[in-house]
Design a protein around this motif. Structure first.
Motif, mmCIF file in Angstrom:
data_model
loop_
_atom_site.group_PDB
_atom_site.id
_atom_site.type_symbol
_atom_site.label_atom_id
_atom_site.label_comp_id
_atom_site.label_asym_id
_atom_site.label_seq_id
_atom_site.Cartn_x
_atom_site.Cartn_y
_atom_site.Cartn_z
ATOM 1 N N THR A 173 0.840 -1.187 0.000
ATOM 2 C CA THR A 173 0.000 0.000 0.000
ATOM 3 C C THR A 173 0.880 1.244 0.000
ATOM 4 O O THR A 173 2.098 1.148 0.127
ATOM 5 C CB THR A 173 -0.941 -0.008 1.236
ATOM 6 N N ARG A 230 2.012 7.054 2.523
ATOM 7 C CA ARG A 230 2.374 8.475 2.626
ATOM 8 C C ARG A 230 1.274 9.330 3.247
ATOM 9 O O ARG A 230 1.552 10.180 4.094
ATOM 10 C CB ARG A 230 2.790 9.020 1.267
ATOM 11 N N ALA A 231 0.031 9.136 2.855
ATOM 12 C CA ALA A 231 -1.061 9.950 3.412
ATOM 13 C C ALA A 231 -1.192 9.711 4.912
ATOM 14 O O ALA A 231 -1.395 10.654 5.691
ATOM 15 C CB ALA A 231 -2.371 9.642 2.704
ATOM 16 N N ALA A 232 -1.084 8.465 5.339
ATOM 17 C CA ALA A 232 -1.170 8.155 6.770
ATOM 18 C C ALA A 232 -0.018 8.787 7.533
ATOM 19 O O ALA A 232 -0.205 9.355 8.613
ATOM 20 C CB ALA A 232 -1.180 6.646 6.981
ATOM 21 N N GLU A 292 1.715 11.401 6.670
ATOM 22 C CA GLU A 292 1.591 12.857 6.623
ATOM 23 C C GLU A 292 0.551 13.377 7.621
ATOM 24 O O GLU A 292 0.756 14.383 8.283
ATOM 25 C CB GLU A 292 1.198 13.268 5.199
ATOM 26 N N THR A 293 -0.554 12.635 7.750
ATOM 27 C CA THR A 293 -1.651 13.085 8.614
ATOM 28 C C THR A 293 -1.626 12.440 9.996
ATOM 29 O O THR A 293 -2.376 12.858 10.873
ATOM 30 C CB THR A 293 -3.007 12.763 7.960
ATOM 31 N N ASP A 316 -2.826 9.605 10.711
ATOM 32 C CA ASP A 316 -4.220 9.169 10.831
ATOM 33 C C ASP A 316 -4.335 7.693 10.479
ATOM 34 O O ASP A 316 -4.070 7.292 9.342
ATOM 35 C CB ASP A 316 -5.088 10.020 9.898
ATOM 36 N N LEU A 347 -6.880 5.979 9.907
ATOM 37 C CA LEU A 347 -7.870 5.730 8.862
ATOM 38 C C LEU A 347 -7.281 5.849 7.454
ATOM 39 O O LEU A 347 -7.920 5.449 6.483
ATOM 40 C CB LEU A 347 -9.060 6.679 9.018
ATOM 41 N N GLN A 348 -6.077 6.385 7.338
ATOM 42 C CA GLN A 348 -5.423 6.554 6.041
ATOM 43 C C GLN A 348 -4.514 5.386 5.677
ATOM 44 O O GLN A 348 -3.796 5.443 4.681
ATOM 45 C CB GLN A 348 -4.602 7.846 6.041
ATOM 46 N N THR A 349 -4.551 4.331 6.478
ATOM 47 C CA THR A 349 -3.689 3.176 6.208
ATOM 48 C C THR A 349 -4.445 1.894 6.491
ATOM 49 O O THR A 349 -5.573 1.923 6.997
ATOM 50 C CB THR A 349 -2.393 3.259 7.062
#
Length: 128
Positions: free
Chosen positions: A45, A48-50, A52-53, A55, A57-59
């Motif tokens: 997966t 990066r978004a997880a 960065e935030t 969070d 819920l982003q992973t």
């Protein structure tokens, strides 16, 4: 000069050694008595978004992934560990935001009549 965006290799979340008693096997005593099965999973997966935030819920939640795998090990019995591997991979791909998954099933107490260390089946599946 190319204007294509840089390619990002997928990140990996690895869970090893998920262990539960299952009743998978072709012999009646395997289904009756059960035995330990050990599963390793690699979730491919982009984290990066997880990161960065910060969070969850982003992973892909590895705690929920482990619980899902355990439920499948202890769930309906299959004759083949190949079938169990396919079911685990399919459920992970359906449930979590991953591009691909690798699943390895270990059956260390397989009914083999010669000394051995382990039996494994490993598969790699991608989102369709």
């Amino acid at each position: 000069m190319s204007t294509r965006p840089a390619l990002h290799r997928l990140d990996r979340i690895t869970i090893t050694g998920i262990t539960a008693i299952g009743r998978h096997g072709v012999f009646e005593h395997e289904k009756r008595d059960g035995q330990p099965f050990i599963v390793d999973a690699v979730l491919h997966t982009d984290i990066r978004a997880a990161a960065e935030t910060d969070d969850l819920l982003q992973t892909a939640n590895y705690g929920e992934t482990a619980e899902l795998i355990c439920a499948l090990i202890t769930g309906p019995a299959y004759d083949l560990i190949e079938t169990l591997a396919e079911r685990i991979a399919a459920e992970i791909l359906l449930t979590f935001a991953v591009s691909a998954v690798e699943v390895t099933i270990h059956k260390p107490k397989a009914p083999i009549q010669v000394p051995f260390g382990d039996v494994t089946v490993s598969i790699y599946r991608e989102q369709q």
